[in-house]
Design a protein around this motif. Structure first.
Motif, PDB file in Angstrom:
ATOM      1  N   VAL A  13     -35.774  45.210   3.708  1.00 59.11           N
ATOM      2  CA  VAL A  13     -33.949  45.484   4.269  1.00 59.11           C
ATOM      3  C   VAL A  13     -34.027  44.794   5.656  1.00 59.11           C
ATOM      4  O   VAL A  13     -34.669  44.299   6.218  1.00 59.11           O
ATOM      5  N   PRO A  14     -32.343  45.161   5.470  1.00 62.12           N
ATOM      6  CA  PRO A  14     -32.082  44.223   6.750  1.00 62.12           C
ATOM      7  C   PRO A  14     -32.600  44.560   8.151  1.00 62.12           C
ATOM      8  O   PRO A  14     -32.811  44.246   8.319  1.00 62.12           O
ATOM      9  N   ARG A  15     -33.174  45.847   8.382  1.00 63.37           N
ATOM     10  CA  ARG A  15     -33.958  46.587   9.244  1.00 63.37           C
ATOM     11  C   ARG A  15     -34.963  45.604   9.543  1.00 63.37           C
ATOM     12  O   ARG A  15     -35.178  45.172  10.757  1.00 63.37           O
ATOM     13  N   HIS A  16     -35.883  45.387   8.419  1.00 65.07           N
ATOM     14  CA  HIS A  16     -37.048  44.803   8.491  1.00 65.07           C
ATOM     15  C   HIS A  16     -36.888  43.234   8.817  1.00 65.07           C
ATOM     16  O   HIS A  16     -37.398  42.327  10.044  1.00 65.07           O
ATOM     17  N   LEU A  17     -35.691  42.316   8.677  1.00 67.28           N
ATOM     18  CA  LEU A  17     -35.394  40.700   8.931  1.00 67.28           C
ATOM     19  C   LEU A  17     -35.408  40.975  10.736  1.00 67.28           C
ATOM     20  O   LEU A  17     -35.586  40.447  11.253  1.00 67.28           O
TER      21      LEU A  17
ATOM     22  N   ILE B  87     -27.521  41.247  12.352  1.00 72.13           N
ATOM     23  CA  ILE B  87     -27.111  41.043  11.346  1.00 72.13           C
ATOM     24  C   ILE B  87     -27.032  42.434  10.443  1.00 72.13           C
ATOM     25  O   ILE B  87     -26.826  44.302  11.480  1.00 72.13           O
ATOM     26  N   ALA B  88     -25.981  43.128  10.103  1.00 65.20           N
ATOM     27  CA  ALA B  88     -25.488  43.647   9.396  1.00 65.20           C
ATOM     28  C   ALA B  88     -26.703  44.770   9.070  1.00 65.20           C
ATOM     29  O   ALA B  88     -27.947  44.870   8.000  1.00 65.20           O
ATOM     30  N   SER B  89     -25.996  45.795   9.305  1.00 59.50           N
ATOM     31  CA  SER B  89     -27.522  47.665   8.909  1.00 59.50           C
ATOM     32  C   SER B  89     -29.236  47.168   9.386  1.00 59.50           C
ATOM     33  O   SER B  89     -29.417  47.783   9.325  1.00 59.50           O
ATOM     34  N   GLY B  90     -28.990  46.081  10.137  1.00 57.72           N
ATOM     35  CA  GLY B  90     -30.622  45.903  11.104  1.00 57.72           C
ATOM     36  C   GLY B  90     -29.786  46.447  12.226  1.00 57.72           C
ATOM     37  O   GLY B  90     -31.628  46.980  12.484  1.00 57.72           O
TER      38      GLY B  90
ATOM     39  N   LEU C  96     -39.303  35.350   6.318  1.00 60.34           N
ATOM     40  CA  LEU C  96     -39.717  36.589   5.069  1.00 60.34           C
ATOM     41  C   LEU C  96     -41.049  36.959   5.465  1.00 60.34           C
ATOM     42  O   LEU C  96     -41.429  37.945   4.807  1.00 60.34           O
ATOM     43  N   GLU C  97     -41.608  35.948   5.562  1.00 60.69           N
ATOM     44  CA  GLU C  97     -43.377  36.436   5.726  1.00 60.69           C
ATOM     45  C   GLU C  97     -43.325  37.289   6.963  1.00 60.69           C
ATOM     46  O   GLU C  97     -43.667  38.073   6.947  1.00 60.69           O
ATOM     47  N   LEU C  98     -42.488  37.337   7.829  1.00 57.78           N
ATOM     48  CA  LEU C  98     -42.582  38.084   9.103  1.00 57.78           C
ATOM     49  C   LEU C  98     -42.018  39.872   9.014  1.00 57.78           C
ATOM     50  O   LEU C  98     -42.710  40.600   9.221  1.00 57.78           O
ATOM     51  N   ALA C  99     -40.591  39.710   7.594  1.00 57.64           N
ATOM     52  CA  ALA C  99     -40.222  40.459   7.689  1.00 57.64           C
ATOM     53  C   ALA C  99     -41.206  41.500   6.572  1.00 57.64           C
ATOM     54  O   ALA C  99     -41.150  42.693   6.427  1.00 57.64           O
ATOM     55  N   GLY C 100     -41.732  40.755   6.277  1.00 57.31           N
ATOM     56  CA  GLY C 100     -42.373  41.151   4.632  1.00 57.31           C
ATOM     57  C   GLY C 100     -43.963  42.175   5.594  1.00 57.31           C
ATOM     58  O   GLY C 100     -44.104  43.647   4.970  1.00 57.31           O
ATOM     59  N   ASN C 101     -44.067  41.464   6.718  1.00 57.22           N
ATOM     60  CA  ASN C 101     -44.653  41.830   7.508  1.00 57.22           C
ATOM     61  C   ASN C 101     -44.540  43.711   8.271  1.00 57.22           C
ATOM     62  O   ASN C 101     -44.962  44.762   8.016  1.00 57.22           O
TER      63      ASN C 101
END
Length: 158
Positions: free
Chosen positions: A101-105, A124-127, A85-90
């Protein structure tokens, strides 16, 4: 005569249990208004230690399970979630978005070496995919400028 004794005996028995001072089921020794503390709170975790323990028992992974096993597993899962979550938030902040969103994950996982190794086979769907153009496909800037000056195209150079 015996019926009167039985009645007196049963009255004493009922009255002694009605006081609540006897040993038995209930919240006797906890004090007044004592709130129960969850095992997650005791371990200082956000993930549900009791639920993970229940799933470990119901899953029949082993015949016996230690008390520390669900705590350890909950701590590991919480750490992995916090890291992702930290990396996806960045990644969301880099894209000027306030919502993950899934793209950020996907961007977070694929750009991190260890997470990519751990979740390499996960889709990851829609990634989407990482933006990557192979170097061979890119136009050659230096070669095209020199060939234009000679008047020859790249295919006619020997």
């Amino acid at each position: 005569f015996f019926s009167q004794l039985d009645c007196v005996h049963s009255d004493k028995h009922i009255s002694s249990n009605m006081t609540g001072a006897g040993k038995g089921k209930g919240k006797g020794g906890r004090g007044k208004g004592g709130k129960s503390t969850t095992s997650s709170a005791k371990a200082g975790l956000q993930f549900p230690v009791g639920r993970i323990g229940r799933y470990l028992k119901q899953g029949k992974y082993a015949t016996r399970m230690g008390a520390g096993a669900p705590v350890y597993l909950a701590a590991v899962l919480e750490y992995l979630c916090a890291e992702i979550l930290e990396l996806a938030g960045n990644a969301a902040r880099d894209n000027k978005k306030s919502r993950i969103v899934p793209r950020h994950l996907t961007l977070a996982i694929k750009n991190d070496e260890e997470l990519n190794k751990l979740l390499g086979g996960v889709t990851i769907a829609s990634g989407g995919v990482l933006p990557n153009i192979h170097a061979v496909l890119l136009p050659k800037k230096s070669a095209s400028s020199s060939s234009k000056s000679k008047g020859l195209s790249a295919s006619q150079d020997y």
